[in-house]
Design a protein around this motif. Structure first.
Motif, short mmCIF file in Angstrom:
data_model
loop_
_atom_site.label_atom_id
_atom_site.label_comp_id
_atom_site.label_asym_id
_atom_site.label_seq_id
_atom_site.Cartn_x
_atom_site.Cartn_y
_atom_site.Cartn_z
N GLY A 128 -7.42 -15.98 30.78
CA GLY A 128 -8.15 -17.22 30.52
C GLY A 128 -7.42 -18.15 29.56
N GLY A 129 -6.39 -17.62 28.90
CA GLY A 129 -5.65 -18.41 27.91
C GLY A 129 -4.19 -18.58 28.27
N THR A 130 -3.34 -18.45 27.27
CA THR A 130 -1.90 -18.72 27.43
C THR A 130 -1.09 -17.51 26.97
OG1 THR A 130 -2.25 -21.08 27.01
CG2 THR A 130 -0.01 -20.25 26.75
N LEU A 131 -0.07 -17.18 27.74
CA LEU A 131 0.88 -16.13 27.34
C LEU A 131 2.20 -16.80 27.00
CD1 LEU A 131 1.43 -13.07 27.05
CD2 LEU A 131 2.31 -13.12 29.39
N PHE A 132 2.64 -16.62 25.76
CA PHE A 132 3.89 -17.22 25.31
C PHE A 132 4.98 -16.17 25.30
CE2 PHE A 132 6.51 -18.59 21.45
CZ PHE A 132 7.33 -19.42 22.20
N LEU A 133 5.93 -16.29 26.22
CA LEU A 133 7.05 -15.36 26.33
C LEU A 133 8.25 -15.92 25.57
CD1 LEU A 133 6.75 -14.54 30.15
CD2 LEU A 133 5.98 -13.12 28.22
N ASP A 134 8.38 -15.53 24.31
CA ASP A 134 9.47 -16.02 23.48
C ASP A 134 10.73 -15.22 23.78
OD1 ASP A 134 10.70 -17.59 21.62
OD2 ASP A 134 9.92 -16.53 19.88
N GLU A 135 11.88 -15.89 23.74
CA GLU A 135 13.19 -15.26 24.02
C GLU A 135 13.18 -14.57 25.38
OE1 GLU A 135 15.49 -16.10 22.21
OE2 GLU A 135 14.63 -16.57 20.26
N VAL A 136 12.66 -15.27 26.38
CA VAL A 136 12.53 -14.67 27.71
C VAL A 136 13.89 -14.36 28.33
CG1 VAL A 136 12.51 -16.85 29.02
CG2 VAL A 136 11.21 -14.88 29.87
N LYS A 146 9.58 -7.33 37.80
CA LYS A 146 8.15 -7.07 37.65
C LYS A 146 7.41 -8.28 37.10
CE LYS A 146 9.02 -2.14 37.15
NZ LYS A 146 9.03 -0.96 36.28
N LEU A 147 8.07 -8.99 36.18
CA LEU A 147 7.47 -10.20 35.63
C LEU A 147 7.31 -11.25 36.72
CD1 LEU A 147 6.48 -11.95 33.27
CD2 LEU A 147 8.87 -12.54 32.83
N LEU A 148 8.33 -11.39 37.56
CA LEU A 148 8.28 -12.36 38.66
C LEU A 148 7.08 -12.09 39.57
CD1 LEU A 148 9.58 -14.65 40.34
CD2 LEU A 148 10.91 -12.87 41.50
N ARG A 149 6.85 -10.82 39.88
CA ARG A 149 5.74 -10.47 40.78
C ARG A 149 4.39 -10.87 40.17
NH1 ARG A 149 2.09 -6.43 40.99
NH2 ARG A 149 1.16 -5.99 43.02
N VAL A 150 4.22 -10.60 38.89
CA VAL A 150 2.95 -10.93 38.24
C VAL A 150 2.74 -12.45 38.19
CG1 VAL A 150 1.61 -10.75 36.10
CG2 VAL A 150 2.98 -8.82 36.88
N ILE A 151 3.82 -13.19 37.91
CA ILE A 151 3.71 -14.65 37.86
C ILE A 151 3.37 -15.21 39.25
CG2 ILE A 151 5.00 -16.79 37.47
CD1 ILE A 151 6.55 -15.34 35.29
N GLY A 161 -1.02 3.42 36.41
CA GLY A 161 -2.31 3.13 37.04
C GLY A 161 -2.16 2.75 38.50
N SER A 162 -3.27 2.68 39.21
CA SER A 162 -3.24 2.33 40.63
C SER A 162 -4.19 1.19 40.95
CB SER A 162 -3.61 3.56 41.48
OG SER A 162 -4.89 4.06 41.09
N VAL A 163 -4.94 0.74 39.95
CA VAL A 163 -5.91 -0.34 40.16
C VAL A 163 -5.22 -1.69 39.95
CG1 VAL A 163 -8.06 -1.37 39.34
CG2 VAL A 163 -7.80 1.12 39.38
N THR A 164 -5.42 -2.60 40.90
CA THR A 164 -4.86 -3.95 40.78
C THR A 164 -5.79 -4.81 39.94
OG1 THR A 164 -3.76 -3.79 42.94
CG2 THR A 164 -4.11 -6.00 42.04
N ILE A 165 -5.23 -5.46 38.93
CA ILE A 165 -6.01 -6.26 37.99
C ILE A 165 -5.61 -7.73 38.13
CG2 ILE A 165 -6.53 -6.67 35.55
CD1 ILE A 165 -5.69 -3.68 35.12
N LYS A 166 -6.57 -8.59 38.41
CA LYS A 166 -6.30 -10.02 38.52
C LYS A 166 -6.27 -10.64 37.12
CE LYS A 166 -6.44 -10.74 43.09
NZ LYS A 166 -5.34 -11.40 43.84
N VAL A 167 -5.32 -11.53 36.90
CA VAL A 167 -5.23 -12.21 35.60
C VAL A 167 -5.10 -13.73 35.80
CG1 VAL A 167 -4.32 -10.32 34.22
CG2 VAL A 167 -2.74 -11.74 35.54
N ASP A 168 -5.80 -14.46 34.96
CA ASP A 168 -5.71 -15.93 34.94
C ASP A 168 -5.01 -16.32 33.65
OD1 ASP A 168 -6.04 -18.67 35.01
OD2 ASP A 168 -8.15 -18.58 34.38
N VAL A 169 -3.72 -16.57 33.74
CA VAL A 169 -2.90 -16.80 32.55
C VAL A 169 -1.98 -17.99 32.76
CG1 VAL A 169 -1.09 -15.83 31.07
CG2 VAL A 169 -2.94 -14.38 31.84
#
Length: 350
Positions: A128-136, A146-151, A161-169
């Motif tokens: 629901g908020g913002t994720l700041f990836l410093d020095e990406v 893996k980061l690309l897939r989540v984005i 884990g095996s459960v897929t979790i939706k994120v609004d970021v």
């Protein structure tokens, strides 16, 4: 005749005022709370921040280390419709490679040795908020995938884990690396670069923000004077000119630490001395400038440089004569002798 000249003068003044007001309407001045600096370079940054803040677009902050990327990221978050949700920071350079995945995506209990409890990752915390990836730019290649897939998918699975979790970021990334060069050298994935580079904002180095230095220095003076208990209430004009003349390889962070150290060494309510490190780049530049130059050439260039840094002011506090420690009449004489005219040092900044 006198009346005619007076009326013409009044008309010109009115026109000039109307033009200035029109310019302000066309190019409004922006400001973001918590960010210091009102100069031309920062106004360019503010305009971009203003345009992107209320969208959900990914932002990539570029610039040298110490230019204030985290402060700008926070400014964008605070101006967005996500401001009441958290902004979570991840320093990609500070985490060991084997812990970054768990830090970003979380892990289930027993996922690996030492995982005694379930851990919620930064993506979930920033929901629901913002994720700041410093020095990406420091992320290992396997984590970049893996980061690309989540984005792309806006969903993740915790480690183990095996459960897929939706994120609004909303993603804001930052780096001091040249990512295009990193892509060419195969150290950064091109597909991730294009995902992050939706709305790039390049932050200017402090050496290009000379007009903001007094305001920044005064802010740090107030902060560290209060925290140290040493009462230093102002900065001398000579020190301000020294700060403006330095090239600041460490940018705002370097200025901040310099002011803090100078306060601790000060014995006066006015900061009258700062110890600036030698700048090797400046020395090389000066040596090149001095080649095949006469004494008059060197003196002329130095006076023009000082006049520029004083915004064309010759006499009075903070003027070029004050900085050069000579009477204003002497400076006028030197300028006449060396044929220095207003166009040599005056920069008309709109």
């Amino acid at each position: 005749m006198h009346s005619l000249v007076s009326n013409q003068s009044d008309n010109i003044t009115v026109i000039e005022i109307e033009n200035e007001l029109l310019k302000k309407d066309i190019e409004p001045s922006y400001h973001f709370p918590g960010i210091i600096g009102e100069g031309v370079e920062m106004q360019k940054v503010y305009r971009l921040m203003y345009k992107v803040a209320e969208s959900n677009s990914t932002v990539l902050l570029l610039g040298e280390t110490g230019t204030g990327k985290e402060v700008v990221a926070r400014g964008i978050h605070q101006a967005s419709n996500r401001k009441n949700k958290p902004m979570i920071k991840v320093n990609c350079a500070a985490l060991p490679a084997n812990l970054i995945e768990s830090e970003l995506f979380g892990h289930e209990r027993g996922a690996f040795t030492g995982a005694t409890d379930r851990r919620i990752g930064k993506f979930e915390l920033a929901h629901g908020g913002t994720l700041f990836l410093d020095e990406v730019g420091e992320l290992p290649l396997d984590l970049q995938v893996k980061l690309l897939r989540v984005i792309q998918e806006r969903e993740l699975e915790r480690v183990g884990g095996s459960v897929t979790i939706k994120v609004d970021v909303r993603i804001i990334a930052a780096t001091n690396r040249d990512l295009e060069t990193e892509v060419e050298a195969c150290r950064f994935r091109s597909d991730l670069y294009y995902r992050l580079n939706v709305f790039p904002i390049c932050l200017p180095p402090l050496r290009n923000r000379i007009e903001d230095i007094p305001q920044l220095a005064s802010f740090f003076l107030s902060v560290y004077s209060k925290s140290s208990g040493i009462k230093v209430s102002s900065i001398s004009n000579k020190v301000l000119q020294q700060l403006k003349s330095y090239l600041w390889p460490g940018n705002i962070r370097q200025l901040e630490h310099l002011i803090e150290r100078s306060i601790l060494l000060s014995n006066d309510v006015v900061l009258k001395e700062v110890i600036l490190p030698a700048n090797s780049d400046a020395g090389k530049r000066d040596n090149e400038c001095f080649k095949n130059k006469t004494l008059d050439d060197v003196e002329r260039n130095h006076i023009i440089d000082v006049l520029r840094r004083c915004s064309g002011k010759i006499a009075g506090n903070g003027g070029a004569a004050d900085w050069l420690e000579i009477p204003a009449t002497t400076l006028h004489s030197k300028m006449k002798k060396l044929k220095i005219i207003r166009e040599d040092y005056y920069e008309n900044r709109v």
